[in-house]
Design a protein around this motif. Structure first.
Motif, short mmCIF file in Angstrom:
data_model
loop_
_atom_site.label_atom_id
_atom_site.label_comp_id
_atom_site.label_asym_id
_atom_site.label_seq_id
_atom_site.Cartn_x
_atom_site.Cartn_y
_atom_site.Cartn_z
N LEU A 10 0.84 -1.19 0.00
CA LEU A 10 0.00 0.00 0.00
C LEU A 10 0.87 1.24 0.00
O LEU A 10 0.79 2.08 0.87
CB LEU A 10 -0.93 -0.03 1.22
CG LEU A 10 -2.08 -1.02 1.06
CD1 LEU A 10 -2.88 -1.11 2.33
CD2 LEU A 10 -2.99 -0.62 -0.09
N GLY A 413 2.60 5.79 2.76
CA GLY A 413 1.88 4.54 2.55
C GLY A 413 2.54 3.40 3.29
O GLY A 413 3.46 3.57 4.08
N PRO A 415 1.38 -0.13 5.40
CA PRO A 415 1.87 0.68 6.52
C PRO A 415 3.38 0.55 6.77
O PRO A 415 4.00 1.47 7.28
CB PRO A 415 1.10 0.15 7.73
CG PRO A 415 -0.07 -0.57 7.17
CD PRO A 415 0.39 -1.12 5.85
N ARG A 461 -3.89 0.12 15.91
CA ARG A 461 -3.97 1.12 14.86
C ARG A 461 -4.34 2.49 15.43
O ARG A 461 -3.89 3.53 14.93
CB ARG A 461 -5.02 0.70 13.82
CG ARG A 461 -5.05 1.52 12.54
CD ARG A 461 -3.83 1.27 11.69
NE ARG A 461 -3.60 -0.15 11.50
CZ ARG A 461 -2.49 -0.69 11.05
NH1 ARG A 461 -1.47 0.08 10.75
NH2 ARG A 461 -2.36 -1.99 10.91
N SER A 492 -2.57 6.08 -0.42
CA SER A 492 -2.70 4.66 -0.13
C SER A 492 -3.01 4.45 1.35
O SER A 492 -4.02 4.94 1.84
CB SER A 492 -1.43 3.93 -0.57
OG SER A 492 -1.63 2.55 -0.63
N TYR A 493 -2.14 3.75 2.10
CA TYR A 493 -2.36 3.66 3.54
C TYR A 493 -2.40 5.05 4.17
O TYR A 493 -3.16 5.31 5.11
CB TYR A 493 -1.27 2.82 4.19
CG TYR A 493 -1.30 2.85 5.70
CD1 TYR A 493 -2.29 2.19 6.40
CD2 TYR A 493 -0.33 3.56 6.40
CE1 TYR A 493 -2.32 2.22 7.80
CE2 TYR A 493 -0.35 3.60 7.78
CZ TYR A 493 -1.35 2.93 8.48
OH TYR A 493 -1.37 2.98 9.86
N TYR A 496 -5.83 6.31 3.81
CA TYR A 496 -6.66 5.71 4.86
C TYR A 496 -6.49 6.47 6.17
O TYR A 496 -7.47 6.81 6.85
CB TYR A 496 -6.29 4.24 5.03
CG TYR A 496 -6.70 3.63 6.34
CD1 TYR A 496 -8.01 3.23 6.57
CD2 TYR A 496 -5.76 3.44 7.35
CE1 TYR A 496 -8.38 2.67 7.79
CE2 TYR A 496 -6.11 2.88 8.56
CZ TYR A 496 -7.42 2.50 8.78
OH TYR A 496 -7.78 1.94 9.99
N GLU A 539 -1.65 -7.15 9.63
CA GLU A 539 -1.68 -5.70 9.85
C GLU A 539 -3.05 -5.23 10.36
O GLU A 539 -3.13 -4.43 11.29
CB GLU A 539 -1.35 -4.96 8.55
CG GLU A 539 0.12 -4.91 8.21
CD GLU A 539 0.86 -3.83 8.98
OE1 GLU A 539 0.21 -3.09 9.74
OE2 GLU A 539 2.08 -3.73 8.81
#
Length: 636
Positions: A10, A413, A415, A461, A492-493, A496, A539
Motif C-alpha cells: 500500500l 503509505g 503501513p 492502529r 494509499s495507507y 486511509y 496488519e
C-alpha cells in the motif's frame, strides 16, 4: 545477475490525473507546475558488458520509459527504446548486451508483461503474452545466457509461479509454485537454483532455496517455529553461501552468511552504526569483491561496503542525507550503480568505483526549472507521543520564511514503509506556494526497529492515529506554523490514515487530501488482490473472524463525523485499492453537503504515473487548498 523487484504494497510511487471537470491552471501556477514536473528523474541504470553503454528509466517524456545512452557522452540525448505510451517499471540488458528486456503494464493496471527490444529501438517483442498475469521483473543468470527466470501471479490468488523462459522463443516453463505471497530474490549463475521469499507479513518471512530442474524447495531460514523479518537475500559470488538480511526477530538487523546446502551460519555482520535501522538491500560482486548493503534508517538511507568473506565493515559511502536505491554491479565487478536524490534534487543514477571510492554521475543533464523553485529548509525533529514514544518527523519549510505558514502533514503509505528526506514533486510544489510540509514517521514505520514497526498492528492502529494528533499539537506550538491551517494528506495507507484523522479528530484538521485510500477495511480486503489480502491480515485483521475489528477501524463507519473539506484522488484501474473505496466515501459526504473534490482518472491505477495527470492534480489541489484555507474556521 540480480535485478528483480518486489511490488510495493500500500505504497505510492507517484500520482497523476486526467479526470472529470478539467481545470485550467491559474496564470501564476502554470509555470510553477511546469517547472516542478519538468524536473524529471533518472533511475535504475544498468551497464552493458564492457561498460560503454547504459540503459536506464526516466520520466522526462511524461511517464517512466526506457532509454539507452553512451556512457562517454553523458550530456547527449539518450535513445528511447520503449515505444508504447505506457509506463515501464523495470529494464535491463540481456546477458549478451545486444538487447534490452523491460516490463510494462496497460493504463497502470499492474498486469506487467515482459518485452525485449533491440538496441536501436526496433524489433520489439512481447515475451509474456498472458494478459491475466502480473509478471515480476526477471533475473538473468550469466552462465545460462539463453534464458531468464521470473515469478508471475494472478490477482485472484496469492499463489506465485516461478517460470524459466528462453530468449529466442518457446513457451514459459513452470518450475515451481509457492502458496505465497512470494518474491524471487536471486538465481544462481548457472540458472539451476533460485532464492524465493515467502512472506506472511512485513515482519515475518521464510527464505527457500528452490532447485529449478526438480522444483524441490528447501527451507533455509529461519528455523521452523522461529519468526523473523527478511528484507533481502542473495547467493555469494562462489554460490557456496547464501547471504540473508534479517532482524532475527529482534530489534537489530544483521547480515548472515549461511551454508547454501545446510543453512548453517558461517559469518555475520551486525548493523551498529544505525542500531535500529534495517539492512534493506544487498548487491554481490560477480568477481568476489566487496558486498554492498543499503541501510534503511527510516528518514534516510546509508550504504556500507563489507568484506565478502568475514562480513566486516570496510567503509561507508559518504553522501548527504537522502534516499538511495542500489543498482547492479558491472559484469567486470569494478564498481556498481545506484540512484541518489535529495530534498532539492530529483533522482539521478551514479557510478561508484571500487578502486577510488568516487561517486560519479552517469548522466549530465540540466533541469532548468529547478532554479525557479523555492529552496527547502529541511530538519528532522522528534515529537513526543501521548504514551511517551518519540516520533521522527521530517520538516520542510521554504527558506527565508519566518512564520504563519499553512502546513500539510503528509502520511506515507505502507503501513510498513517510511518517509525519507528526498525529492517529491508535491512537496517541491507546495513549498514554492509558500506552505510547509511535515512528514511524520508514525509508529508502524520501517527503519526504527522491529517493535516500532509492529506497534500499529490490528487493535493498535488507534495508537498510530494518536501519533497524528500529537504531531498536530506539536505544530500548534511552532512559531512558524499557522495553527488555523493544518491539512492532513496521504496516499494509499496514508490516504486511509487521512480519512481516519478526519473522522476521529474532526476539529484538528482544516482540510484533507486522500489519494487512493481505503475507507472500508472489510470491503477493501474482499476486493484487493490476493497477494495483498494475504499480506494484510496481520496488519489489520482477518475478514473471516475479525469483522467487528475491521469495522471499528474503518473510516466509512464514522463518515458522518467528517466536517472538513476533502480532496479525493482515485485511479479507475487501481487493483490494490479499487475505486469503490473512493466512490463510497465521496457519495456519503456529498449527500451530507460536505465539500468534496473528486478526481477520478480513467487511465491511472494505484497512484499517479503520467505527467498530464500530475499537472491536473496539482492544479485542482491548488484550487482546493486556496478555497479551504481562505475561509474562516473558528473551531480549528
Amino acid at each position: 545477475m540480480r535485478g528483480a523487484w518486489v511490488l510495493g504494497l500500500l505504497c505510492l510511487g507517484g500520482c497523476a490525473a486526467t479526470g472529470q471537470g478539467r481545470v485550467t491552471p491559474a496564470a501564476p501556477a502554470r509555470p510553477l507546475i511546469d517547472a516542478v514536473l519538468e524536473a524529471y528523474s533518472n533511475d535504475g541504470a544498468m551497464l552493458a558488458p564492457g561498460g560503454e553503454r547504459l540503459v536506464f528509466l526516466s520520466d522526462r517524456e511524461g511517464s517512466s520509459q526506457v532509454y539507452l545512452a553512451e556512457r562517454g557522452a553523458p550530456s547527449a540525448p539518450p535513445l528511447r527504446l520503449s515505444t508504447l505510451d505506457e509506463r515501464v517499471l523495470w529494464a535491463g540488458f540481456a546477458q549478451d548486451g545486444r538487447s534490452v528486456l523491460y516490463s510494462s503494464d496497460r493504463d497502470a493496471d499492474e498486469l506487467f508483461r515482459l518485452y525485449r527490444v533491440g538496441l536501436d529501438g526496433k524489433d520489439r517483442r512481447l515475451l509474456t503474452p498472458d494478459p491475466t498475469l502480473q509478471h515480476d521483473g526477471p533475473l538473468l543468470p550469466r552462465q545460462a545466457s539463453d534464458r531468464f527466470v521470473y515469478l508471475a501471479r494472478s490477482f485472484e490468488s496469492s499463489e506465485a509461479r516461478l517460470y524459466v523462459q528462453r530468449h529466442q522463443g518457446g513457451e514459459a516453463e513452470l518450475r515451481y509454485t509457492d502458496p505465497g505471497p512470494a518474491s524471487l530474490l536471486d538465481v544462481s549463475e548457472d540458472g539451476q537454483q533460485a532464492l524465493v521469499l515467502r512472506m506472511s507479513s512485513a515482519a515475518e518471512a521464510v527464505l527457500l532455496r528452490v532447485e529449478l530442474d526438480s522444483g524441490q524447495a528447501q527451507r533455509l531460514y529461519p528455523a521452523p517455529g522461529a519468526r523473523a523479518q527478511i528484507r533481502d537475500a542473495a547467493f555469494s559470488a562462489d554460490e557456496r553461501r547464501v547471504l540473508v538480511a534479517t532482524d532475527e526477530g529482534s530489534e537489530h538487523s544483521v547480515l548472515l552468511a549461511l551454508d547454501a546446502g545446510s543453512g548453517k551460519e558461517q559469518a555475520r555482520y551486525r548493523e551498529l552504526l544505525a542500531p535500529h535501522a534495517a539492512i534493506a538491500d544487498l548487491e554481490v560482486s560477480p568477481t568476489g569483491g566487496p558486498l554492498v548493503v543499503a541501510i534503511d534508517a527510516g528518514n534516510r538511507d546509508e550504504v556500507r561496503l563489507l568484506d565478502p568473506e568475514r562480513l566486516t565493515l570496510l567503509r561507508t559511502l559518504e553522501r548527504p542525507v537522502g534516499a538511495v536505491r542500489l543498482g547492479t554491479f558491472s559484469v567486470e565487478g569494478d564498481g556498481f550503480t545506484l540512484d541518489l536524490d535529495g530534498a532539492d534534487r530529483p533522482s539521478d543514477s551514479y557510478w561508484v568505483s571500487l578502486a577510488s571510492g568516487r561517486i560519479q554521475p552517469l548522466r549530465a543533464e540540466v533541469r532548468p526549472g529547478l532554479e525557479g523553485l523555492t529552496t527547502p529548509r529541511v530538519e528532522i525533529q522528534q515529537v513526543t507521543a501521548t504514551d511517551g514514544l518519540s516520533i521522527p518527523v521530517n520538516v520542510y519549510r521554504p527558506a527565508g520564511v519566518q512564520g504563519g505558514l499553512p502546513v500539510v502533514v503528509m502520511v506515507h503509505g505502507g503501513p510498513a514503509w517510511s518517509s525519507r528526506v528526498q525529492w517529491k514533486p508535491a512537496i517541491a510544489y507546495l513549498l514554492s506556494l509558500g506552505m510547509a510540509v511535515v512528514e511524520p514517521n508514525i509508529r508502524g514505520s520501517t527503519g526504527f526497529g522491529r517493535a516500532y514497526e509492529l506497534a500499529d498492528n490490528r487493535e493498535k492502529r488507534t495508537a498510530a492515529l494518536e501519533d497524528l494528533a500529537a504531531v498536530n499539537q506539536w505544530l500548534r506550538g511552532q512559531g512558524w506554523a499557522d495553527p488555523q491551517r493544518l491539512v492532513i494528506y496521504g496516499g494509499s495507507y496514508g490516504g486511509y490514515m487521512t480519512l481516519m484523522a478526519l473522522t476521529r479528530q474532526p476539529q484538528l484538521w482544516r482540510a484533507g487530501v486522500d489519494i487512493c485510500g481505503m475507507s472500508d477495511l472489510r470491503r477493501f480486503l474482499g476486493s484487493t488482490t490476493g497477494m495483498l489480502r494475504a499480506f494484510m491480515v496481520e496488519e489489520f485483521g482477518d475478514p473471516e473472524v475479525d469483522g467487528a475489528l475491521l469495522d471499528s477501524l474503518s473510516p466509512q463507519r464514522d463518515r458522518d463525523q467528517i466536517v472538513a473539506p476533502l480532496f479525493v484522488y482515485q485511479g479507475a484501474n487501481d487493483p490494490r485499492v479499487p475505486r469503490g473505496e473512493a466512490d463510497g466515501m465521496v457519495a456519503a459526504l456529498s449527500g451530507r453537503g460536505v465539500r468534496v473534490e473528486y478526481m477520478l482518472v480513467e487511465n491511472e491505477g494505484h497512484g499517479i504515473g503520467r505527467r498530464d495527470t500530475w499537472k491536473e492534480f496539482l492544479v485542482r489541489l491548488t484550487a482546493f487548498l486556496e478555497q479551504s484555507l481562505a475561509t474562516s474556521r473558528t473551531d480549528a
